[in-house]
Design a protein around this motif. Structure first.
Motif, PDB file in Angstrom:
ATOM      1  N   UNK A   1     131.662  63.521  20.837  1.00 55.89           N
ATOM      2  CA  UNK A   1     132.592  62.506  20.320  1.00 55.89           C
ATOM      3  C   UNK A   1     132.030  61.097  20.515  1.00 55.89           C
ATOM      4  N   UNK A   2     131.407  60.834  21.673  1.00 47.04           N
ATOM      5  CA  UNK A   2     130.816  59.509  21.933  1.00 47.04           C
ATOM      6  C   UNK A   2     129.723  59.176  20.922  1.00 47.04           C
TER       7      UNK A   2
ATOM      8  N   UNK B   1     135.053  58.534  16.157  1.00 49.93           N
ATOM      9  CA  UNK B   1     135.877  58.835  17.326  1.00 49.93           C
ATOM     10  C   UNK B   1     136.041  57.635  18.250  1.00 49.93           C
ATOM     11  N   UNK B   2     137.280  57.485  18.761  1.00 49.11           N
ATOM     12  CA  UNK B   2     137.585  56.493  19.786  1.00 49.11           C
ATOM     13  C   UNK B   2     138.370  57.194  20.881  1.00 49.11           C
TER      14      UNK B   2
ATOM     15  N   UNK C   1     140.645  61.841  22.664  1.00 46.77           N
ATOM     16  CA  UNK C   1     139.683  61.400  21.657  1.00 46.77           C
ATOM     17  C   UNK C   1     140.333  61.544  20.290  1.00 46.77           C
ATOM     18  N   UNK C   2     140.209  60.535  19.434  1.00 47.99           N
ATOM     19  CA  UNK C   2     140.753  60.569  18.072  1.00 47.99           C
ATOM     20  C   UNK C   2     139.636  60.231  17.087  1.00 47.99           C
ATOM     21  N   UNK C   3     139.537  61.058  16.047  1.00 49.11           N
ATOM     22  CA  UNK C   3     138.513  60.830  15.040  1.00 49.11           C
ATOM     23  C   UNK C   3     138.789  61.674  13.814  1.00 49.11           C
TER      24      UNK C   3
ATOM     25  N   UNK D   1     140.249  65.002  26.291  1.00 49.58           N
ATOM     26  CA  UNK D   1     138.921  64.835  26.893  1.00 49.58           C
ATOM     27  C   UNK D   1     138.784  65.618  28.195  1.00 49.58           C
ATOM     28  N   UNK D   2     139.896  65.903  28.852  1.00 52.75           N
ATOM     29  CA  UNK D   2     139.843  66.624  30.132  1.00 52.75           C
ATOM     30  C   UNK D   2     139.647  68.118  29.953  1.00 52.75           C
ATOM     31  N   UNK D   3     140.208  68.672  28.855  1.00 54.21           N
ATOM     32  CA  UNK D   3     140.173  70.122  28.664  1.00 54.21           C
ATOM     33  C   UNK D   3     139.395  70.558  27.423  1.00 54.21           C
TER      34      UNK D   3
END
Length: 75
Positions: free
Chosen positions: A11-12, A17-18, A24-26, A39-41
């Motif tokens: 994603x980065x 993605x932001x 994370x959204x994209x 982002x954690x799971x």
């Protein structure tokens, strides 16, 4: 590296993605529709190889994209 860490790493590297808190959204690589995941799971997204491993693709960041599960399974 855990699955969630790998997904966040991809994603980065994707300009669509932001990170908003821990979400994370994209955009989905396949349908271009909105996509969000934890982002954690890593819940809410699947990892897609742009060039299939069976065709010589690798797990390199440049060969990975984030997609909806339904898009990945529907192809």
């Amino acid at each position: 590296m855990s699955s969630a860490e790998k997904l966040s790493h991809v994603a980065r590297s994707d300009s669509t993605f932001t990170l908003d808190g821990h979400i994370w959204r994209g955009k989905c690589l396949i349908c271009n529709g909105p996509l969000a995941f934890d982002a954690r799971t890593g819940e809410g997204v699947t990892l897609e190889h742009i060039r299939a491993r069976t065709r010589g693709g690798t797990d390199d960041l440049h060969n990975l994209g984030l997609v909806h599960a339904r898009c990945n399974w529907g192809k």
